[in-house]
Design a protein around this motif. Structure first.
Motif, PDB file in Angstrom:
ATOM      1  N   MET A  81     -25.655  86.663  41.731  1.00 17.20           N
ATOM      2  CA  MET A  81     -25.742  87.078  40.634  1.00 17.20           C
ATOM      3  C   MET A  81     -26.980  87.368  39.879  1.00 17.20           C
ATOM      4  O   MET A  81     -27.765  86.965  38.823  1.00 17.20           O
ATOM      5  N   GLY A  82     -27.821  88.659  40.325  1.00 13.08           N
ATOM      6  CA  GLY A  82     -28.576  88.782  39.935  1.00 13.08           C
ATOM      7  C   GLY A  82     -30.575  88.273  40.621  1.00 13.08           C
ATOM      8  O   GLY A  82     -30.218  87.160  41.524  1.00 13.08           O
ATOM      9  N   ASP A  83     -31.241  89.081  40.150  1.00 19.85           N
ATOM     10  CA  ASP A  83     -32.693  88.275  41.201  1.00 19.85           C
ATOM     11  C   ASP A  83     -32.450  88.209  42.149  1.00 19.85           C
ATOM     12  O   ASP A  83     -32.535  87.365  42.780  1.00 19.85           O
ATOM     13  N   PHE A  84     -31.464  89.532  42.718  1.00 21.04           N
ATOM     14  CA  PHE A  84     -31.365  89.397  44.334  1.00 21.04           C
ATOM     15  C   PHE A  84     -32.403  89.762  45.670  1.00 21.04           C
ATOM     16  O   PHE A  84     -33.551  88.847  46.288  1.00 21.04           O
ATOM     17  N   ALA A  85     -33.148  91.352  44.773  1.00 21.05           N
ATOM     18  CA  ALA A  85     -33.900  92.040  46.635  1.00 21.05           C
ATOM     19  C   ALA A  85     -34.473  93.357  45.461  1.00 21.05           C
ATOM     20  O   ALA A  85     -32.952  93.996  45.339  1.00 21.05           O
ATOM     21  N   VAL A  86     -35.591  93.302  45.454  1.00 26.89           N
ATOM     22  CA  VAL A  86     -35.642  95.051  44.959  1.00 26.89           C
ATOM     23  C   VAL A  86     -35.682  95.790  46.346  1.00 26.89           C
ATOM     24  O   VAL A  86     -35.429  95.374  47.759  1.00 26.89           O
ATOM     25  N   PRO A  87     -35.040  96.838  45.716  1.00 29.08           N
ATOM     26  CA  PRO A  87     -34.553  98.071  47.270  1.00 29.08           C
ATOM     27  C   PRO A  87     -35.721  98.475  47.907  1.00 29.08           C
ATOM     28  O   PRO A  87     -36.093 100.352  47.776  1.00 29.08           O
ATOM     29  N   HIS A  88     -36.856  97.863  48.416  1.00 29.09           N
ATOM     30  CA  HIS A  88     -37.894  98.476  49.571  1.00 29.09           C
ATOM     31  C   HIS A  88     -37.688  98.308  50.952  1.00 29.09           C
ATOM     32  O   HIS A  88     -36.506  97.693  51.072  1.00 29.09           O
ATOM     33  N   ARG A  89     -38.130  99.134  51.591  1.00 29.38           N
ATOM     34  CA  ARG A  89     -37.392  98.872  53.409  1.00 29.38           C
ATOM     35  C   ARG A  89     -37.636  97.987  53.726  1.00 29.38           C
ATOM     36  O   ARG A  89     -36.910  97.466  54.688  1.00 29.38           O
ATOM     37  N   VAL A 108     -24.521  91.214  40.645  1.00 27.62           N
ATOM     38  CA  VAL A 108     -25.027  91.606  38.881  1.00 27.62           C
ATOM     39  C   VAL A 108     -26.274  92.173  38.563  1.00 27.62           C
ATOM     40  O   VAL A 108     -26.589  91.291  39.788  1.00 27.62           O
ATOM     41  N   LEU A 109     -26.543  92.146  37.690  1.00 27.91           N
ATOM     42  CA  LEU A 109     -28.315  92.815  37.634  1.00 27.91           C
ATOM     43  C   LEU A 109     -29.236  91.915  37.860  1.00 27.91           C
ATOM     44  O   LEU A 109     -28.160  91.056  36.257  1.00 27.91           O
ATOM     45  N   GLY A 110     -29.859  91.655  37.734  1.00 30.43           N
ATOM     46  CA  GLY A 110     -30.999  90.312  36.915  1.00 30.43           C
ATOM     47  C   GLY A 110     -32.300  91.338  37.144  1.00 30.43           C
ATOM     48  O   GLY A 110     -32.385  91.699  36.870  1.00 30.43           O
ATOM     49  N   ASN A 111     -32.438  90.610  36.146  1.00 32.63           N
ATOM     50  CA  ASN A 111     -34.364  91.353  35.566  1.00 32.63           C
ATOM     51  C   ASN A 111     -35.380  91.005  36.753  1.00 32.63           C
ATOM     52  O   ASN A 111     -36.036  92.485  36.062  1.00 32.63           O
ATOM     53  N   HIS A 112     -35.227  90.798  37.635  1.00 29.19           N
ATOM     54  CA  HIS A 112     -36.656  91.072  38.400  1.00 29.19           C
ATOM     55  C   HIS A 112     -35.930  92.071  39.631  1.00 29.19           C
ATOM     56  O   HIS A 112     -36.507  92.449  40.882  1.00 29.19           O
ATOM     57  N   ASP A 113     -34.432  92.762  39.834  1.00 25.68           N
ATOM     58  CA  ASP A 113     -34.431  93.388  40.738  1.00 25.68           C
ATOM     59  C   ASP A 113     -34.199  94.297  40.436  1.00 25.68           C
ATOM     60  O   ASP A 113     -34.253  95.753  41.315  1.00 25.68           O
ATOM     61  N   THR A 114     -35.570  94.946  40.060  1.00 25.98           N
ATOM     62  CA  THR A 114     -36.148  96.244  39.057  1.00 25.98           C
ATOM     63  C   THR A 114     -37.758  96.192  39.505  1.00 25.98           C
ATOM     64  O   THR A 114     -38.616  97.039  39.303  1.00 25.98           O
ATOM     65  N   GLY A 116     -41.639  96.051  40.811  1.00 31.94           N
ATOM     66  CA  GLY A 116     -41.865  97.241  41.140  1.00 31.94           C
ATOM     67  C   GLY A 116     -41.518  98.821  41.045  1.00 31.94           C
ATOM     68  O   GLY A 116     -41.989  99.966  41.771  1.00 31.94           O
ATOM     69  N   ASN A 117     -41.243  98.611  39.743  1.00 35.61           N
ATOM     70  CA  ASN A 117     -41.618 100.118  38.874  1.00 35.61           C
ATOM     71  C   ASN A 117     -39.430 101.018  40.005  1.00 35.61           C
ATOM     72  O   ASN A 117     -39.578 102.190  39.387  1.00 35.61           O
ATOM     73  N   PHE A 118     -38.893  99.560  40.408  1.00 37.93           N
ATOM     74  CA  PHE A 118     -37.721 100.725  40.860  1.00 37.93           C
ATOM     75  C   PHE A 118     -36.790 101.294  39.733  1.00 37.93           C
ATOM     76  O   PHE A 118     -36.379 100.017  38.906  1.00 37.93           O
ATOM     77  N   PRO A 119     -36.468 101.889  39.809  1.00 37.74           N
ATOM     78  CA  PRO A 119     -35.256 102.339  38.689  1.00 37.74           C
ATOM     79  C   PRO A 119     -34.238 101.438  38.679  1.00 37.74           C
ATOM     80  O   PRO A 119     -33.954 101.512  40.425  1.00 37.74           O
ATOM     81  N   ARG A 120     -33.635 101.116  37.496  1.00 34.31           N
ATOM     82  CA  ARG A 120     -31.929 100.409  37.879  1.00 34.31           C
ATOM     83  C   ARG A 120     -31.141 100.893  38.908  1.00 34.31           C
ATOM     84  O   ARG A 120     -30.280 100.280  39.239  1.00 34.31           O
ATOM     85  N   ARG A 125     -27.547 101.707  43.661  1.00 34.84           N
ATOM     86  CA  ARG A 125     -27.358 101.993  45.413  1.00 34.84           C
ATOM     87  C   ARG A 125     -27.539 101.663  46.593  1.00 34.84           C
ATOM     88  O   ARG A 125     -26.480 101.839  47.264  1.00 34.84           O
ATOM     89  N   TRP A 126     -28.927 101.207  46.207  1.00 30.99           N
ATOM     90  CA  TRP A 126     -28.944 100.175  47.670  1.00 30.99           C
ATOM     91  C   TRP A 126     -27.844  99.540  47.634  1.00 30.99           C
ATOM     92  O   TRP A 126     -27.763  98.621  48.601  1.00 30.99           O
TER      93      TRP A 126
END
Length: 334
Positions: A81-89, A108-114, A116-120, A125-126
């Motif tokens: 349900m969001g705030d999961f993990a950013v797409p960093h290696r 579900v997209l959370g506010n912290h899932d982008t 580090g300036n990762f695009p939504r 995709r990740w």
């Protein structure tokens, strides 16, 4: 959630509003009549909210406990349900745990899932998430996933928390086509503007869908984000908070080092939290025979010092708990 400005209803407020659980049973659905029962399967969905892999130091182990339990339960699907993990290696091993579940997996997209300036779009995709808002059907039940992170109109500071007009139009059209009992998932709550900033506009879409159908088609809305446990009913729709898997955010005034120095250095935000000792998650069971919706309960303790030991003024409202709930849904009686 890394901001302490959220004001989800406290447990005391929920009780005062008459929407709290007595024991484990809630008989809701007042107002609109229930639709005549239609054949629906019994389905089981594993739910987890706010793992915060990029804040908590043991995210993979927590997620592994969830995935292991869901495999053992042989659930039909899982949903985070969001705030999961950013797409960093560095987070690839975390995603490997999630992807080890072989059944349907929903996000579900959370506010912290982008962060580090990762695009939504990169995060999506990740994760393997096709659309940022979408719906799906499972066993005769309808599920809607919203993206509460649209840009707020006008001047705005902090994370965006808004559902724009195009998404609201899509939601109205999707609900008009649906002919099954429906659950809506969003990261931020839809019950008040302390969640989605235009929550009233979104609730109006849900309530109109119910009026047009002549029964309580949309019966429940589940959210994460607020790291709390609660239930409130508005116009026959339940708004349920699913607690974080990992912690309660405390903020800069209440920083405490709880872990060895190497962990604190690697995960500098963890000292601003009150971590849960064990991971919290729940299982949603929808039963067509009894027309009930069940959320499994779970509880743990804080890793010391707890909010109570820190003598925080709202300590009694900070609970490492997911309440067990059994709720009536349209289509029959208990």
């Amino acid at each position: 959630m890394m901001t302490s400005r959220s004001h989800a209803p406290t447990r005391r407020e929920v009780i005062r509003r008459g929407a709290a659980v007595t024991g484990a049973l809630v008989l809701g659905g007042r107002g609109l009549a229930a639709q005549p029962a239609a054949p629906r399967k019994r389905i089981v969905v594993g739910l987890v909210a706010d793992v915060h892999q990029d804040i908590i130091h043991d995210g993979p182990a927590r997620l592994n406990a969830f995935i292991g339990a869901m495999k053992e339960r042989q659930v039909d699907a899982i949903l985070q349900m969001g705030d999961f993990a950013v797409p960093h290696r560095r987070n690839d091993p975390f995603m490997d745990v999630w992807n080890s579940f072989e059944g349907p997996k929903h996000h579900v997209l959370g506010n912290h899932d982008t962060d580090g300036n990762f695009p939504r779009a990169q995060t999506m995709r990740w994760w393997g998430m096709g659309e940022r808002f979408y719906s799906f059907d499972l066993g005769g039940w309808h599920f809607v996933v919203l993206d509460g992170n649209d840009a707020n109109p006008g001047p705005w500071r902090g994370y965006h928390r808004y559902i724009a007009e195009d998404q609201r139009r899509w939601l109205a059209a999707d609900l008009a086509k649906a002919d099954a009992p429906t659950i809506v998932f969003s990261h931020q709550t839809l019950e008040s503007d302390d969640g989605v900033a235009n929550s009233g506009e979104v609730r109006a879409v849900l309530e109109e869908a119910n009026r047009a159908a002549g029964w309580t088609k949309v019966h429940s809305c589940l959210c994460g984000h607020h790291h709390t446990d609660g239930l409130r009913e508005i116009e026959s729709i339940r708004y349920i908070h699913i607690n974080s898997m990992s912690y309660r955010w405390l903020g800069g005034d209440h920083r405490r080092a709880r872990f060895p120095a190497h962990i604190e250095r690697a995960y500098p935000w963890v000292s601003y939290t009150a971590p849960y000792r064990d991971p919290l998650f729940t299982v949603l069971t929808l039963d067509g025979e009894t027309s009930t919706m069940r959320l499994d309960g779970a509880s743990t303790q804080f890793i010391a010092p707890s909010p109570r030991e820190m003598e925080l003024p709202n300590a009694e409202e900070l609970v490492p708990v997911i309440t067990e709930r059994i709720l009536r849904i349209p289509g029959g009686d208990l």
